[in-house]
Structure formats: C-alpha cells, structure tokens
Design a protein around this motif. Structure first.
Motif, short mmCIF file in Angstrom:
data_model
loop_
_atom_site.label_atom_id
_atom_site.label_comp_id
_atom_site.label_asym_id
_atom_site.label_seq_id
_atom_site.Cartn_x
_atom_site.Cartn_y
_atom_site.Cartn_z
N ALA B 123 -0.91 -9.56 3.99
CA ALA B 123 -0.07 -10.96 3.18
C ALA B 123 -0.94 -10.93 2.16
CB ALA B 123 -0.26 -12.05 4.20
N ASN B 124 -1.93 -10.37 1.77
CA ASN B 124 -2.96 -10.49 0.73
C ASN B 124 -2.16 -9.64 -0.57
OD1 ASN B 124 -4.84 -10.98 -0.87
ND2 ASN B 124 -6.24 -9.70 -0.17
N SER B 125 -0.97 -9.87 -1.00
CA SER B 125 -0.73 -9.55 -2.24
C SER B 125 0.46 -10.33 -2.96
CB SER B 125 0.01 -8.03 -1.85
OG SER B 125 1.44 -8.09 -1.63
N PRO B 126 0.90 -10.12 -4.07
CA PRO B 126 1.81 -10.90 -4.86
C PRO B 126 2.97 -10.85 -4.43
CG PRO B 126 0.57 -9.87 -6.18
CD PRO B 126 0.05 -9.33 -4.84
N PHE B 127 3.23 -9.52 -3.53
CA PHE B 127 4.75 -9.14 -2.97
C PHE B 127 4.82 -9.35 -1.62
CE2 PHE B 127 2.93 -6.32 -6.05
CZ PHE B 127 3.69 -6.27 -7.05
N THR B 128 3.83 -10.07 -0.91
CA THR B 128 4.02 -10.27 0.51
C THR B 128 3.27 -11.65 1.00
OG1 THR B 128 1.77 -8.94 1.03
CG2 THR B 128 3.81 -7.76 1.23
N SER B 160 -9.30 0.49 3.98
CA SER B 160 -10.46 -0.25 3.95
C SER B 160 -10.25 -1.26 2.80
CB SER B 160 -11.92 0.49 3.71
OG SER B 160 -11.75 1.41 2.72
N GLU B 161 -9.49 -0.90 1.81
CA GLU B 161 -9.22 -1.98 0.83
C GLU B 161 -8.11 -2.82 1.33
OE1 GLU B 161 -9.24 0.00 -2.82
OE2 GLU B 161 -11.42 0.77 -2.74
N ASP B 162 -7.53 -2.65 2.13
CA ASP B 162 -6.12 -3.34 2.47
C ASP B 162 -5.15 -3.25 1.77
OD1 ASP B 162 -4.92 -5.10 4.04
OD2 ASP B 162 -5.55 -7.00 3.21
N ARG B 163 -5.05 -1.94 1.34
CA ARG B 163 -3.97 -1.74 0.28
C ARG B 163 -2.71 -1.11 0.75
NH1 ARG B 163 -7.11 1.76 -4.06
NH2 ARG B 163 -5.10 2.35 -4.59
N ILE B 164 -2.37 -1.12 2.09
CA ILE B 164 -1.24 -0.65 2.61
C ILE B 164 -0.56 -1.94 2.75
CG2 ILE B 164 0.09 0.35 4.60
CD1 ILE B 164 -2.88 1.85 4.98
N ALA B 165 0.79 -2.22 2.19
CA ALA B 165 1.65 -3.11 2.07
C ALA B 165 2.62 -3.16 3.36
CB ALA B 165 2.50 -3.27 0.88
N PHE B 166 3.07 -2.12 3.46
CA PHE B 166 4.17 -2.08 4.91
C PHE B 166 3.93 -1.02 5.26
CE2 PHE B 166 6.39 -4.75 1.30
CZ PHE B 166 6.59 -5.98 2.14
N ARG B 167 4.21 -0.88 6.47
CA ARG B 167 4.33 0.40 7.34
C ARG B 167 5.79 0.17 8.30
NH1 ARG B 167 -1.26 -0.85 8.80
NH2 ARG B 167 -2.39 0.78 8.14
N TYR B 168 6.16 1.65 8.61
CA TYR B 168 7.20 1.67 9.22
C TYR B 168 7.09 1.34 10.59
CZ TYR B 168 8.69 4.50 5.31
OH TYR B 168 8.97 4.79 3.82
N ALA B 169 7.90 0.73 11.33
CA ALA B 169 7.86 0.43 13.03
C ALA B 169 7.98 1.64 13.58
CB ALA B 169 8.88 -0.76 13.42
N GLY B 181 4.64 1.68 2.00
CA GLY B 181 4.52 0.88 0.65
C GLY B 181 2.79 0.67 0.34
N ILE B 182 2.36 1.05 -0.65
CA ILE B 182 1.13 0.63 -0.86
C ILE B 182 1.05 -0.10 -2.27
CG2 ILE B 182 0.35 2.77 0.18
CD1 ILE B 182 0.14 4.14 -2.76
N LEU B 183 -0.23 -0.61 -2.31
CA LEU B 183 -0.70 -1.54 -3.40
C LEU B 183 -1.78 -1.00 -4.46
CD1 LEU B 183 -1.15 -4.75 -1.42
CD2 LEU B 183 0.52 -4.46 -3.07
N SER B 184 -1.90 -1.17 -5.67
CA SER B 184 -2.83 -0.54 -6.70
C SER B 184 -4.29 -1.34 -6.16
CB SER B 184 -2.33 -0.84 -7.95
OG SER B 184 -2.46 -2.25 -8.25
N GLU B 185 -5.12 -0.96 -6.98
CA GLU B 185 -6.55 -1.54 -6.74
C GLU B 185 -6.47 -2.82 -6.94
OE1 GLU B 185 -9.32 2.28 -7.84
OE2 GLU B 185 -10.40 0.19 -8.25
N ASN B 186 -5.79 -3.56 -8.19
CA ASN B 186 -5.85 -4.80 -8.55
C ASN B 186 -4.78 -5.63 -7.60
OD1 ASN B 186 -3.30 -4.25 -9.91
ND2 ASN B 186 -4.31 -5.01 -11.69
N ARG B 187 -4.02 -5.02 -6.79
CA ARG B 187 -3.03 -5.33 -5.90
C ARG B 187 -1.82 -5.92 -6.77
NH1 ARG B 187 -6.04 -5.24 -1.80
NH2 ARG B 187 -4.49 -6.06 0.04
N ARG B 188 -1.74 -5.63 -7.97
CA ARG B 188 -0.48 -6.03 -8.67
C ARG B 188 0.82 -5.01 -8.88
NH1 ARG B 188 -2.69 -10.27 -13.05
NH2 ARG B 188 -3.41 -11.83 -11.69
#
Lengths: 80, 224
Positions: B123-128, B160-169, B181-188
């Motif tokens: 939940a730690n991203s501007p998209f989630t 480890s950087e918590d950069r996976i935004a979404f996983r498939y069930a 879905g994945i996030l960049s280093e700055n999460r933006r």
C-alpha cells in the motif's frame, strides 16, 4: 556494405517458443533434439565502406535498439 | 491532478485511461502524440497506454520507447514526476529503462484475455495508497508478452525494497513471483500488465480499476 545481426536469448533465459519448437520436432519423430533456442536475424544495408567503422556503428545500434541486452545476446557479422 | 496520456500508433485504451484519470481527478487528461518532443507544462502524471505500439515490431514497446516524447517522459520521471504504464505501456517503460527486468512471451504461448484477480502487494505507493496490503481487485489482462522476468539479484531487490505493487492471485502468464506490476526506486513509476482503466465503470462489470487512479489523486492531494 551488407551486415547481419543475430539476436538470441541469453543462456539461462527461458525460451517458451524454443521449447514449443522442440516439442513439435519430437512429435514429428525427430529424436534427440536436446535443445532449441529461437532468435531473430536482422540484415542491414549500410552506406559505410569501412568494415571497422561499420562494426562499431552496428554495436551501437544493438546496444541502443536492436537487442534488449537484459535478456538478449547479439552477434554482428559484416559481410562486405 | 494534471495528467497526460501518450499516444503511439497502435495504442489502445488510451481514451479509457484518459477517462479513468478524469473521473478520479475531475480534470480532463491531455492527449500527447508520440512525435512531440516535450510534455505540456505543469503535469503531475504521465500515463502510457496499452495496445500494440508500432505493431509490436522488433520487441513489444521497443520502438515506442525510442520516440521523441519518451525522452521527455524519462526526464519527467527523473525529476520525480509520476508515471503509470499499463500493459504495452509497462513494456515501453521497461524498454525505456525506467523500470528494470523484462517482459517475455507468456509461458503458455497464448494471448491471454480475461479478468484476473490481483493482490495488492504494497500500500506504500502513490498508486496503491487507498488500498490495503493483501486487498484483492478484479482487473482484466489482455496480452501476449506479460511474462515478467528478473534475475535473482533484481528479484531480491524488488522484494526487499517492497517494490512489487501487485501480484496475480492465479498466475496467467508465468511471471516470476506472480508479479503483475512493479514500482521504480522512488516508487513514482508504476508498470503493470493488467488494465485498471478497462474495469472502471459498473456498467462494464466493475470499477476496481478506479482505485489506482483514486490513489494517485489522493497521494497528490496529500503531497500538494
């Protein structure tokens, strides 16, 4: 000057298309096919006449566009 | 929230993406043709749509990533701008170097077009940020090359950087660690294969996709 660039998946990168070809060959009765890797060939016609310069340019093209170096290897052949 | 949608020849759902952004923010998104060399002033968000830009020639997203507008998008992201790439847009973001890894042919070799269940991985991203970790969304996928791969080091880094935004069930394409879905280093910067803009209206069967756009609006309001 003609040149040819072969692009293949790096070793260790799973190639589902290669696997499918391998299975199809097996079902056609071609035994003993131990591995198939699918790649692509790009043929280029260059104005450059100096093979060394052409090779340097081709390398640059591969790095910037022709190959995705995260998953692909490339091999350049200057055909003259 | 001021946003723009980049349009390439062969883009699709670019209009849906604009509708998603407008519904969440109340401000119409600007459509930007790929031959432009710069983005409109004062943008908060750039969105790269799905589709088959340049016919998927060479590699999916490869040609689009080298178009003039993409240098402007890379500069925008490097200055801290928010960028979302959906489906082919995810492929373009990877080809442009904004996101790591690669998207390969689906493990089953077939084009997969169906609704899938996604699990919010952070939940730690501007998209989630309006979702909870573990929260499930139903969003459609429609792709042939969505099989995300990363080598061991990269996968460890993303985890480890918590950069996976979404996983498939239920993994539809063979992606490593079920990554959708994945996030960049700055999460933006977010890249995701599923199409949130395609399930953004109850008349179409659901609106779970709207959560991604609402999160963006929320995050920019908090920041702004």
């Amino acid at each position: 000057m003609k040149a040819r660039v072969d692009i293949t998946l790096k070793n260790g990168v799973l190639d589902p298309q290669g696997k499918a070809i391998q299975h199809a060959l097996g079902s056609l009765g071609f035994d003993g096919v131990e591995g198939v890797r699918q790649g692509k060939v790009i043929e280029l016609d260059l104005a450059e006449t100096d093979p060394a310069k052409a090779e340097a340019t081709l390398k640059d093209m591969c790095e910037k566009l022709l190959a995705n170096t995260v998953i692909e290897d490339y091999r350049i052949e200057v055909l003259g | 929230m001021k946003s723009a949608v980049i349009v390439f020849p062969g883009s699709n759902c670019d209009r849906d993406l604009a509708v998603g952004l407008e519904r969440a923010s109340g401000i119409p998104a600007q459509m930007v043709w790929h031959k432009e060399a710069s983005l409109p002033e004062g943008l908060d968000v750039v969105a790269i749509p799905g589709g088959f830009s340049f016919g998927d020639y060479l590699r999916c997203g490869a040609i689009a990533a080298r178009m003039p507008i993409m240098q402007a998008v890379v500069d925008f992201a490097n200055k801290g701008g928010h960028v979302i790439g959906v489906c082919n847009g995810f492929q373009v973001l990877i080809e442009s170097g904004l996101l790591p890894g690669a998207l390969m042919r689906n493990a089953g070799l077939k084009f997969v077009c169906k609704d899938v269940e996604l699990v919010t991985a952070t939940a730690n991203s501007p998209f989630t940020n309006t979702l909870e970790k573990g929260q499930r969304l139903t969003v459609p996928v429609a792709h042939h090359d969505g099989n995300y791969i990363a080598d061991g080091d990269l996968l460890f880094k993303l985890q480890s950087e918590d950069r996976i935004a979404f996983r498939y069930a239920g993994n539809p394409n063979g992606s490593i660690d079920d990554i959708a879905g994945i996030l960049s280093e700055n999460r933006r910067v977010l890249g995701m294969m599923p199409h949130p803009e395609r399930l953004n209206d109850p008349a179409l069967g659901g609106n779970d996709g709207s959560r991604v756009f609402e999160s963006l609006v929320h995050s920019l309001m908090v920041a702004g």
